[in-house]
Design a protein around this motif. Structure first.
Motif, mmCIF file in Angstrom:
data_model
loop_
_atom_site.group_PDB
_atom_site.id
_atom_site.type_symbol
_atom_site.label_atom_id
_atom_site.label_comp_id
_atom_site.label_asym_id
_atom_site.label_seq_id
_atom_site.Cartn_x
_atom_site.Cartn_y
_atom_site.Cartn_z
ATOM 1 N N ASP A 67 11.905 8.491 10.791
ATOM 2 C CA ASP A 67 12.988 7.530 10.874
ATOM 3 C C ASP A 67 12.605 6.312 10.019
ATOM 4 N N PRO A 68 13.491 5.891 9.091
ATOM 5 C CA PRO A 68 13.127 4.753 8.230
ATOM 6 C C PRO A 68 12.778 3.505 9.031
ATOM 7 N N LYS A 69 13.394 3.383 10.215
ATOM 8 C CA LYS A 69 13.078 2.198 11.037
ATOM 9 C C LYS A 69 11.631 2.262 11.503
ATOM 10 N N GLU A 70 11.194 3.485 11.838
ATOM 11 C CA GLU A 70 9.814 3.642 12.307
ATOM 12 C C GLU A 70 8.847 3.292 11.167
ATOM 13 N N GLU A 71 9.210 3.739 9.971
ATOM 14 C CA GLU A 71 8.387 3.437 8.792
ATOM 15 C C GLU A 71 8.209 1.934 8.638
ATOM 16 N N GLN A 72 9.345 1.215 8.733
ATOM 17 C CA GLN A 72 9.325 -0.230 8.549
ATOM 18 C C GLN A 72 8.485 -0.904 9.637
ATOM 19 N N LEU A 73 8.634 -0.368 10.854
ATOM 20 C CA LEU A 73 7.911 -0.941 11.987
ATOM 21 C C LEU A 73 6.396 -0.798 11.787
ATOM 22 N N VAL A 74 6.012 0.401 11.400
ATOM 23 C CA VAL A 74 4.583 0.666 11.186
ATOM 24 C C VAL A 74 4.054 -0.227 10.066
ATOM 25 N N LEU A 75 4.851 -0.371 9.011
ATOM 26 C CA LEU A 75 4.442 -1.188 7.871
ATOM 27 C C LEU A 75 4.306 -2.658 8.279
ATOM 28 N N ASP A 76 5.322 -3.154 8.981
ATOM 29 C CA ASP A 76 5.287 -4.565 9.401
ATOM 30 C C ASP A 76 4.084 -4.842 10.281
ATOM 31 N N ARG A 77 3.831 -3.911 11.207
ATOM 32 C CA ARG A 77 2.712 -4.098 12.128
ATOM 33 C C ARG A 77 1.392 -4.136 11.342
ATOM 34 N N TYR A 78 1.281 -3.258 10.360
ATOM 35 C CA TYR A 78 0.056 -3.189 9.557
ATOM 36 C C TYR A 78 -0.125 -4.474 8.747
ATOM 37 N N LEU A 79 0.986 -4.929 8.136
ATOM 38 C CA LEU A 79 0.874 -6.106 7.268
ATOM 39 C C LEU A 79 0.647 -7.400 8.040
ATOM 40 N N GLN A 80 0.875 -7.360 9.348
ATOM 41 C CA GLN A 80 0.544 -8.544 10.155
ATOM 42 C C GLN A 80 -0.967 -8.719 10.250
ATOM 43 N N ASP A 81 -1.671 -7.595 10.204
ATOM 44 C CA ASP A 81 -3.127 -7.648 10.368
ATOM 45 C C ASP A 81 -3.881 -7.622 9.055
ATOM 46 N N VAL A 82 -3.249 -7.073 8.043
ATOM 47 C CA VAL A 82 -3.986 -6.813 6.802
ATOM 48 C C VAL A 82 -3.354 -7.542 5.625
ATOM 49 N N ASN A 83 -4.186 -8.221 4.889
ATOM 50 C CA ASN A 83 -3.710 -8.845 3.663
ATOM 51 C C ASN A 83 -3.613 -7.755 2.592
ATOM 52 N N PRO A 84 -2.411 -7.443 2.122
ATOM 53 C CA PRO A 84 -2.288 -6.303 1.204
ATOM 54 C C PRO A 84 -2.985 -6.518 -0.125
#
Ligand SMILES: Nc1ncnc2c1ncn2[C@@H]1O[C@H](COP(=O)(O)OP(=O)(O)OP(=O)(O)O)[C@@H](O)[C@H]1O
Length: 761
Positions: free
Chosen positions: A528-545
């Motif tokens: 689900d694209p929403k799940e993708e976005q959620l996982v990405l947002d959660r990751y980028l909160q912790d990690v400086n890309p």
């Protein structure tokens, strides 16, 4: 729960900035910093020069104010990035309206108005004291005194503007192959070959290719490359045009085939030739020369040779010579120095090296300064021009950060070769293969069901056929067993050696119920694209890309090695530090520290050539090769067993800030062209996968190409080189390399020249 800080730990307190905002901020700042105009347009906003009150009135600064809707975190991101880019930033409570300006530079007026207490952030760059650029007519007569020229000519003949590192004596060089000492330029001379000799050579190459089985296979593979169908078009276009631009997908055969097409064509006419091919890096010059030699069944240094810093193979007798851009440039330096004038330059190149029949400049999209210099010279010759383009070879599946995050956390794809702990040694392995064979060819399923019912070897692939238990059940229409495997988490996307999935087998055998179950499973399990976005947002909160996340790299490597049995993995990292961090991380991992199963190699320009060559060797059976590399392996390099590429999206780039007058080596985002090249390192000899460790949004926002090196090099350095390269024809250079901000740079160049003349006197 406490969150883990990742990405090298350097991002302490990473602001919670949305990916889209982060991309917008960086792009805006880069555009602003790069603009040299007095009034520029960024998006819908006009950015104008202002005279800052706290600076002298003659100091011109340029300001850009972001929209007032940035959050605290967003503004913090602006401040951090600004500092990195050598600009200044300031948050204020007032909103500065940009828009009502008088066009004349000297009469700039801007209006400010207060709009409540919204905070906004402004960015400043300082252009130094305004100076009147010299008239163009003054610039074209730029020349050294006679003594100056002599000193510089001597200097550059000893220390040529070639490759990095220690300079090489150009007068002589030794050839390990021949054991001789000879003039460097001798290797650029055409072989002296009579027609009969050429015919004999051609005959022996053809005979070798027909009699040797390995060569026969290579010749067959070469004939299947996409470029093969363009062979005649390429040779005839080159025959009738002085300059030909060939573009094609990565791996289609440009580098290895075009020189051979030319050689075969020339020899078929009974003509000797000297084809000089340049590469941006030593590793590619050597490896391509070696590859072409092996494709012709010859030793390196025979028909095909190379010349790089401090090393060369082959010589006058070689018809194809590979070298780095710096080496060929030196040839042109010599040609350009002996006479003056634009026409003389063209004549000189031909007069000085009448033996060079063809020059191939590869990877020009990299825009390194040496190839840009060469292209400027070639362009100035105003020769007829033509172009050809060629399509691609193997499929490379592309995945981005959001896909990678979901893939890494997915539980399903587990293959037995790393599950050998759960399978007792080789006997279990053989028994499982036998169980698959029996179930595939008969209706005897019991022993296979015994194996899979534990849920341990769900995605085992038969070593010869690549068939999985799921494919067996799908093909046989065993819906109960099929559902059991799917509920355990079997991977229905795996393909066998024929490229068929379980669904394809069910369809092939017309197993309607199995087809329906598998389709439904695929539909409900698609992301689900929403799940993708959620996982990405959660990751980028912790990690400086912008920092390298070695934890994610290790997890991804683990996942790849669990889900597939073979295929080398190439990881692109920005520099030596990150290579070391990744290597340390892998050596502390219980899985990767086993050197009998994993061969971990580093590839960096500082690694000696002999070490670099190890990356091309296949490891022993059962051992997997993981190469941690900088962008040195990005172009013209084929590591034939690489199937997986992990692209961090970052690279080290030398840049020069003309405002702060400093050179920096910073990690930056790659361009789309580089991303494509990195993808192209997989799928050269078989289909492959490229995992980009940045989001789809970031991928779309990357610049098309890297900023040319010429624009990132300190003017003093460039100045010295181009004075020698085009001492008499500066006008050509400046006019042809339009990427330069001529006025500002030329003014500084004048200063350097004055200092040089003074020093020489
Ligand atoms: N060392 C090698 N070992 C095995 N196969 C090779 C080797 N070098 C080249 N090849 C094969 O030849 C093909 C063409 O390679 P080549 O380097 O000529 O492509 P290219 O079009 O120049 O690619 P790029 O744009 O990436 O430089 C590769 O896709 C690969 O299949």
């Amino acid at each position: 729960m406490k969150r883990r800080k990742r990405g090298g730990g350097g991002g302490g307190g990473v602001p919670k900035v949305a990916e889209a905002t982060r991309i917008h901020i960086r792009r805006t700042l880069e555009e602003f910093r790069a603009s040299n105009d007095d009034v520029v347009k960024i998006g819908d906003l006009l950015v104008v020069p202002i005279y800052q009150q706290k600076y002298q009135s003659s100091v011109l600064s340029v300001m850009y104010t972001f929209d007032a809707d940035l959050s605290n975190f967003d503004r913090a991101e602006v401040h951090v990035l600004c500092r990195k880019m050598g600009m200044k930033s300031r948050s204020t409570g007032r909103f500065v309206t940009m828009g009502k300006f008088v066009e004349s530079l000297t009469n700039l007026i801007y209006s400010r108005s207060k709009t409540g207490n919204k905070r906004c952030v402004s960015v400043y760059k300082f252009k130094g004291k305004s100076e009147k650029p010299k008239a163009k007519s003054d610039l074209t007569s730029f020349t050294f005194s006679e003594e100056g020229k002599e000193v510089l000519t001597n200097f550059f003949s000893l220390y040529p503007p070639g490759e990095h590192g220690e300079a090489e004596k150009t007068a002589t060089t030794s050839s390990k192959n021949s054991g001789n000492t000879r003039k460097t330029d001798d290797i650029l001379c055409k072989p002296i070959m009579k027609k009969a000799e050429i015919a004999k050579k051609l005959e022996s190459v053809t005979a070798r290719m027909e009699s040797d089985l390995k060569l026969k296979q290579i010749t067959e593979d070469r004939s299947k490359l996409p470029i093969a169908s363009f062979k005649d078009v390429i040779t005839s276009t080159i025959e009738s045009n002085q300059i030909v631009l060939i573009s094609g997908e990565t791996g289609c055969g440009k580098t290895t085939q075009v020189p051979q097409y030319l050689l075969d064509y020339m020899w078929s006419k009974g003509d000797a030739c000297k084809i000089v091919c340049t590469q941006p890096r030593r590793i590619s010059a050597i490896s391509v020369a070696e590859r072409i030699s092996s494709e012709r069944g010859e030793s390196i240094g025979d028909t095909v040779g190379y010349k790089i810093r401090l090393e060369n193979k082959g010589g006058r007798h070689s018809s194809i010579m590979f070298c780095t851009n710096g080496v060929l440039l030196r040839v042109m330096v010599k040609a350009g120095n002996s006479r003056s004038g634009k026409e003389a330059l063209a004549k000189n190149v031909k007069d000085t090296f009448p033996d060079i029949t063809h020059i191939i400049v590869d990877e020009i999209h990299e825009r390194d300064r040496f190839s840009d210099f060469m292209l400027a010279i070639i362009r100035s010759l105003h020769l007829p021009f033509s172009s050809e383009s060629v399509a691609s070879v193997f499929q490379v599946n592309k995945l981005y950060l959001e896909d990678v995050l979901l893939y890494v956390k997915s539980k399903s794809t587990k293959v037995s070769h790393l599950d050998n702990t759960s399978m007792d040694e080789d006997s279990d392995f053989t028994a499982l293969e036998e169980a698959i064979n029996i179930a595939w060819t008969s209706d005897e399923m019991d022993s296979l069901i015994d194996f899979v019912s534990t849920g341990e070897v769900l995605n085992f692939q038969h070593s010869v056929t690549g068939v999985t238990p799921l494919m067996v059940f799908a093909r046989k229409g065993r819906v109960g067993d099929l559902c059991m495997l799917l509920s355990f988490g079997a991977n229905c996307h795996l393909q066998d050696k024929e490229g068929k999935t379980a669904l394809a087998w069910a369809e092939h055998e017309n197993q309607k119920e199995a087809v329906e179950i598998l389709r439904k499973h695929i539909d409900t399990n698609s992301v689900d694209p929403k799940e993708e976005q959620l996982v990405l947002d959660r990751y980028l909160q912790d990690v400086n890309p912008e920092l390298i996340d070695v934890i994610l790299i290790e997890q991804l490597l683990r996942k790849i090695c669990t889900d597939s049995e073979e295929g080398a993995i190439l990881v692109f990292l920005p520099g030596w530090d990150d290579i070391n961090k990744a290597r340390d991380k892998l050596s502390s991992s219980p899985l990767f520290k086993d050197s009998s199963k994993f061969l971990i190699l580093a590839l960096h320009s500082m690694v000696p050539s002999s070490e670099q060559k190890k990356v091309f060797k296949r490891p022993p059976q059962g051992c997997r090769k993981i190469i941690l590399s900088t962008n040195i392996a990005e172009t013209a390099v084929t590591i034939d067993d690489v199937v997986f590429v992990i692209d961090s999206g970052r690279m080290k780039e030398k840049s020069y800030d003309p405002y702060n007058k400093v050179s920096t080596l910073q990690s930056s985002w790659i361009s789309k062209a580089s991303a494509k090249q990195r993808e192209g390192r997989a799928g050269r000899c078989q289909a492959g996968v490229c995992y980009h460790l940045y989001s789809k949004l970031r991928a779309a926002s990357l610049p098309e190409f890297q900023v040319p090196e010429i624009k990132r090099t300190p003017i003093e350095e460039l100045c010295l080189q181009c004075m020698m390269i085009l001492m008499m024809v500066l006008e050509i250079f400046w006019m042809d390399c339009l990427v330069l901000k001529v006025n500002l740079w030329v003014i500084r160049m004048w200063r350097v020249k004055k200092v040089m003349d003074l020093m020489i006197c």
